[in-house]
Scaffold this motif. Structure first.
Motif, mmCIF file in Angstrom:
data_model
loop_
_atom_site.group_PDB
_atom_site.id
_atom_site.type_symbol
_atom_site.label_atom_id
_atom_site.label_comp_id
_atom_site.label_asym_id
_atom_site.label_seq_id
_atom_site.Cartn_x
_atom_site.Cartn_y
_atom_site.Cartn_z
ATOM 1 N N TRP A 309 -0.840 -15.003 -8.067
ATOM 2 C CA TRP A 309 -1.594 -14.228 -9.063
ATOM 3 C C TRP A 309 -2.384 -13.091 -8.413
ATOM 4 N N CYS A 310 -2.640 -13.156 -7.096
ATOM 5 C CA CYS A 310 -3.365 -12.095 -6.359
ATOM 6 C C CYS A 310 -4.678 -11.759 -7.070
ATOM 7 N N MET A 311 -5.461 -12.780 -7.366
ATOM 8 C CA MET A 311 -6.673 -12.560 -8.147
ATOM 9 C C MET A 311 -7.691 -11.692 -7.420
ATOM 10 N N THR A 312 -7.840 -11.885 -6.104
ATOM 11 C CA THR A 312 -8.803 -11.066 -5.371
ATOM 12 C C THR A 312 -8.450 -9.585 -5.465
ATOM 13 N N GLU A 313 -7.157 -9.287 -5.306
ATOM 14 C CA GLU A 313 -6.733 -7.889 -5.418
ATOM 15 C C GLU A 313 -6.929 -7.366 -6.839
ATOM 16 N N PHE A 356 -10.522 0.006 3.571
ATOM 17 C CA PHE A 356 -10.765 -1.436 3.679
ATOM 18 C C PHE A 356 -9.850 -2.207 2.730
ATOM 19 N N LEU A 357 -9.692 -1.707 1.503
ATOM 20 C CA LEU A 357 -8.805 -2.363 0.540
ATOM 21 C C LEU A 357 -7.356 -2.327 1.023
ATOM 22 N N ALA A 358 -6.955 -1.188 1.615
ATOM 23 C CA ALA A 358 -5.569 -1.063 2.077
ATOM 24 C C ALA A 358 -5.262 -2.051 3.197
ATOM 25 N N LYS A 359 -6.253 -2.326 4.039
ATOM 26 C CA LYS A 359 -6.038 -3.285 5.124
ATOM 27 C C LYS A 359 -5.962 -4.717 4.611
ATOM 28 N N ARG A 360 -6.713 -5.016 3.550
ATOM 29 C CA ARG A 360 -6.805 -6.398 3.083
ATOM 30 C C ARG A 360 -5.735 -6.749 2.056
ATOM 31 N N PHE A 361 -5.342 -5.763 1.215
ATOM 32 C CA PHE A 361 -4.417 -6.056 0.123
ATOM 33 C C PHE A 361 -3.148 -5.214 0.258
ATOM 34 N N SER A 362 -2.100 -5.709 -0.384
ATOM 35 C CA SER A 362 -0.801 -5.020 -0.317
ATOM 36 C C SER A 362 -0.632 -3.964 -1.393
ATOM 37 N N GLY A 363 -1.438 -4.036 -2.469
ATOM 38 C CA GLY A 363 -1.303 -3.082 -3.563
ATOM 39 C C GLY A 363 -0.209 -3.447 -4.546
ATOM 40 N N CYS A 364 0.221 -4.720 -4.545
ATOM 41 C CA CYS A 364 1.321 -5.119 -5.424
ATOM 42 C C CYS A 364 0.924 -5.128 -6.889
ATOM 43 N N THR A 365 -0.376 -5.187 -7.180
ATOM 44 C CA THR A 365 -0.820 -5.242 -8.580
ATOM 45 C C THR A 365 -1.058 -3.862 -9.172
ATOM 46 N N LEU A 366 -0.928 -2.813 -8.366
ATOM 47 C CA LEU A 366 -1.144 -1.455 -8.879
ATOM 48 C C LEU A 366 0.066 -1.031 -9.684
ATOM 49 N N SER A 367 -0.168 -0.505 -10.836
ATOM 50 C CA SER A 367 0.943 -0.109 -11.715
ATOM 51 C C SER A 367 1.307 1.350 -11.565
ATOM 52 N N ASP A 413 0.895 4.888 4.247
ATOM 53 C CA ASP A 413 1.166 3.991 3.129
ATOM 54 C C ASP A 413 -0.119 3.310 2.650
ATOM 55 N N ASN A 414 -1.108 4.083 2.278
ATOM 56 C CA ASN A 414 -2.332 3.546 1.712
ATOM 57 C C ASN A 414 -2.231 3.629 0.198
ATOM 58 N N PRO A 415 -1.891 2.538 -0.478
ATOM 59 C CA PRO A 415 -1.704 2.619 -1.934
ATOM 60 C C PRO A 415 -3.014 2.794 -2.694
ATOM 61 N N PHE A 416 -4.149 2.543 -2.028
ATOM 62 C CA PHE A 416 -5.438 2.641 -2.707
ATOM 63 C C PHE A 416 -6.093 4.013 -2.539
ATOM 64 N N HIS A 417 -5.431 4.920 -1.829
ATOM 65 C CA HIS A 417 -6.026 6.235 -1.610
ATOM 66 C C HIS A 417 -6.182 6.976 -2.940
ATOM 67 N N GLY A 418 -7.402 7.382 -3.221
ATOM 68 C CA GLY A 418 -7.672 8.127 -4.441
ATOM 69 C C GLY A 418 -7.974 7.278 -5.645
ATOM 70 N N ILE A 419 -7.929 5.953 -5.525
ATOM 71 C CA ILE A 419 -8.146 5.107 -6.699
ATOM 72 C C ILE A 419 -9.592 5.245 -7.209
#
Length: 831
Positions: A309-313, A356-367, A413-419
């Motif tokens: 479920w990747c709740m933390t992410e 920090f988010l990019a290092k900890r999470f994979s970004g699989c929940t980003l749509s 490959d930082n999926p959280f850049h600009g979020i």
């Protein structure tokens, strides 16, 4: 009788003429070298071959006997073949009848075999009929037993499922429900049976009841109003999440949505718009709060939800969306309070948190995520290709805190850049205006430092130095580009590029072109008056050693700026969005630096050229008709060589790092000095034979010096560039040819004219007139000579050769120099 025999022979010959195809087939089947077998057999030629001479007629009887023998053999062969063909028809019919009989016998045997095969097949079918029936019975029985087992399992499972649901035994329900659903899939084709349909409806009802019951349990455990439950995750809720995985996905989404909303409700209260901690200067507290929540979640609820479920992410992503919305709202309300230092502080902390988010999470929940790729810079002395930003860059602005230091490029490959940081883009005009102000102050500081420190000291050992301000400017440019690219790759990058262009031009004109030594005391920079020559014979002030070194340093700096500006353009195109690449164009600024380089070279050429002017003037004022003997080189040649030896080594050593521009200097000086020398040569009139010989010796000396110009005074002798050597050889050879024509006797006149046309290949009457003046001929003699010259001119050729003739009649370098001088005098009068 003879006529009849001849006619008969012709008829036989016509009858024996075969078609070419038939004749070719016969030759392939019966190859023969006998002349009698050839289709074009000629009896006369054959007889002439047998009896070539009269003496050979003695053997005519033998030849006739041989031919008769051959005829008899042919008749025998023909007779045998004809007789052999009489029985061919009868034999063929007998063979055909035998073949037909054989075919009939074969057909009968095949029919017998077919009948036997059909009987065998019927027998096998009768034997296996009972076996097939048994196979079908076994298969149907197996299917029936399996279906009954599935039905028993389904009925029992539904009963157990309903009972466990009432007792909230979610752990057992999770496994049982998945099994019931899988078994129910086997009965999809039996839904027409009422009992099966009833069981299916009971399963659906149980699923709906489970979903509502689980949502109620989560609502009780995590109410929408009030605080979170103090205790940690219960086993019931953990098992309920496993059940939700099997139920409708909407149940899972509702659980996740309610949990995250309740989990972040405290954040919305703490950081409301009217709270002091909500402003940008305390943005760290937002990120510190969510990090504490991550720890709290892992301790209390980490084992409640399944890992997939990747709740933390999901909590982090929802936090980012809420934060971006809240920050955008508060910045719109308090836009006037945003300062560049505060903005950069907030952006840096935000991008650090995104990293920090990019290092900890994979970004699989980003749509909807755009992945930015930042290439690692290459190692180079250029600021745009360094591995890290130079720390000295921070000295160029009053903002010296760590927040102004450009960070290293983000990891790829930082999926959280600009979020979150996307919300700062509408307010980046504050940053752009700040950079405009800082760069303006930087340029003013460069101007002040140059005036205070003065021009760079002469450095002939290490070559011309690039001005330190140039490196400082481009390091600051890199800092701004990296910062802005981390903030946005859209329109702000275009605005920053416009600022870069503005101050590149200001640097070129204020620092480089503005500090070039002036060619006249009243001139303010490079103007048309500063590029015009003074009156002939007037003294022109030479540049000092420091001024020559300054010009070379400015030239080297402009060359460095030109190359670095091109790399800056490439880097900007890499950083900006693909749709905006076409709007980045620094060609105008590169052209500006090219103009500075050209002006610097022109000043160096003009200085050396002006230093040689007095010597050339002295040459034209000498009484060459009174020279009695040829000696060493004349004093004016020594003066020219002295000036060249004084200036060229200094220029060469200071342009050691830019050899191509030193070559351009040599070429431009040769193109300027040689036409001027030829022009002054025409002023030497009249010239005696001895005087012409002395001038020829001086011209050769100057030619050798000019050929050695690139390496003059150097311990390392290098071969001059071929392009430069070609110019010198062509120009000085023309000067030598002029003197050789002057030395030639003018009688007979036709020989003199032809010799002139041959040596100079110049069809201009003005040049020929000057040659006659140098020889000291009277006007009457000149008129006759000019008329003869016009008569002896070659006629203009037609066709492709006309181009070469046009080149002969084109203005010579001395004519062009004379025209330019007249234009300069005219402009001086107007001014």
């Amino acid at each position: 009788m003879e006529d009849d025999e001849l006619d008969l022979a012709d008829d036989l010959e016509d009858a024996l003429q075969l078609a070419p195809e038939v004749q070719l087939a016969i030759e392939q089947v019966f190859p023969s070298q006998d002349p009698l077998d050839r289709a074009d057999f000629n009896a006369v030629e054959y007889i002439n071959t047998l009896f070539p001479t009269e003496q050979s007629l003695a053997n005519i009887d033998d030849v006739v006997n041989k031919i008769k023998l051959k005829i008899r053999r042919l008749d025998d062969n023909i007779r045998t073949v004809v007789r052999g063909q009489t029985n061919v028809g009868q034999d063929g019919r007998e063979a055909l009848e035998e073949a037909q009989k054989a075919i009939q016998q074969l057909f009968g045997k095949i029919k017998d075999i077919k009948d036997k095969a059909e009987k065998s097949e019927q027998m096998v079918k009768e034997i296996t009929r009972d076996i097939k029936q048994l196979d079908h019975a076994k298969r149907h029985l197996t299917t029936s037993i399996t279906t009954l087992n599935h039905l028993h399992m389904l009925a029992g499972g539904v009963d157990s499922l309903e009972a466990m649901t009432r007792r909230r035994q979610y752990g057992e329900v999770a496994n049982l429900l998945q099994g019931v659903v899988n078994v129910l899939e086997h009965f999809n084709k039996y839904m027409g049976i009422p009992q099966i349909r009833q069981l299916s409806e009971r399963v659906k009802a149980a699923q709906n009841e489970l979903g509502q019951q689980i949502l109620a349990d989560f609502e009780e455990a995590f109410p929408s109003q009030g605080t979170k439950r103090a205790g940690g995750a219960s086993n019931v809720l953990r098992d309920a999440c496993l059940v939700a995985n099997v139920l409708d996905p909407r149940i899972k989404q509702e659980i996740i949505k309610k949990f995250i909303k309740q989990h972040l409700s405290e954040y919305l209260v703490l950081f409301q718009e009217n709270q002091d901690v909500a402003w940008l200067d305390k943005i760290d507290r937002r990120y510190a709060w969510i990090k504490r929540q991550f720890v709290d979640y892992e301790e209390k609820y980490g084992r409640m939800f399944p890992p997939e479920w990747c709740m933390t992410e999901r909590i982090a992503v929802d936090f980012c969306h809420i934060t971006r919305t809240e920050l955008a709202k508060i910045m719109r309300t308090r836009a006037r309070e945003i300062e560049v230092k505060l903005l950069l502080f907030a952006i840096q902390r935000t991008t650090n948190f995104e990293g920090f988010l990019a290092k900890r999470f994979s970004g699989c929940t980003l749509s909807d995520t755009i992945v930015k790729k930042v290439e690692s810079p290459l190692a180079s002395t250029n600021p745009f290709l360094e591995d890290d930003t130079s720390p000295e860059a921070d000295d160029v602005t009053s903002e010296k805190s760590d927040i102004d230091k450009p960070k290293k490029p983000k990891a790829p490959d930082n999926p959280f850049h600009g979020i979150i940081s996307k919300c700062f883009e509408p307010h980046l005009y504050v940053y752009i205006e700040s950079q405009d102000k800082n760069l303006s102050e930087l340029i003013d500081r460069f101007v002040g430092d140059f005036k205070a420190q003065g021009p760079p000291k002469p450095n002939v050992d290490e070559g011309g130095a690039v001005l330190p301000s140039c490196a400082d400017l481009f390091v600051y440019y890199k800092k701004c580009m990296v910062q802005c690219s981390q903030l946005s790759t859209g329109e702000p990058m275009i605005a920053l590029t416009t600022i870069f262009q503005k101050y590149l031009r200001e640097y070129a004109w204020k620092i480089l072109s503005g500090n070039l030594p002036k060619t006249s005391s009243g001139g303010g920079g490079l103007t048309i008056t500063s590029l015009l020559k003074e009156k002939e014979g007037s003294e022109v002030a030479k540049f000092t050693l420091e001024e020559l070194c300054l010009i070379c340093s400015i030239l080297s700096t402009a060359e460095y700026c030109l190359a670095t500006t091109q790399q800056l353009e490439e880097k900007l195109k890499e950083k900006v969005d693909t749709s905006l690449v076409e709007r980045i164009n620094l060609m105008g600024e590169m052209d500006t630096f090219s103009i500075v380089i050209s002006n610097s070279i022109q000043l160096l050429v003009q200085d050396l050229d002006a230093a040689c002017d007095p010597a050339l003037t002295a040459m034209s004022k000498m009484q060459w008709q009174n020279v009695e003997h040829v000696g060493d080189q004349s004093p004016y040649v020594t003066s020219v060589i002295l000036h060249i030896k004084q200036n060229v080594p200094i220029i060469r050593d200071n342009l050691a790092s830019t050899r191509k521009y030193f070559t351009q200097f040599c070429i431009k000086f040769a193109n300027s000095f040689i036409p001027k020398f030829i022009n002054h040569l025409f002023k030497c009139k009249p010239i005696s034979m001895v005087g012409a010989e002395q001038l020829l010796l001086d011209t050769h000396s100057l030619k050798m010096v000019l050929l050695d110009l690139p390496s003059i005074g150097s311990q390392v002798v290098r071969k001059a560039p071929a392009s430069y050597t070609k110019i010198v050889v062509k120009g000085m050879t023309r000067a030598e040819m002029i003197l050789k024509v002057v030395m030639a006797p003018h009688e007979p006149a036709i020989v003199f004219v032809d010799n002139y046309i041959k040596l100079l290949a110049d069809c201009s009457t003005d040049t020929f007139q000057k040659i006659l003046d140098m020889k000291g001929l009277k006007r009457s003699e000149q008129s006759a000579m000019l008329e003869l010259f016009r008569q002896r001119l070659p006629a203009p050729p037609s066709g492709p050769e006309s181009a070469s003739f046009v080149s002969l009649t084109a203005p010579t370098p001395e004519q062009e120099s004379s025209r330019i001088r007249k234009l300069e005098k005219l402009i001086k009068k107007r001014l």
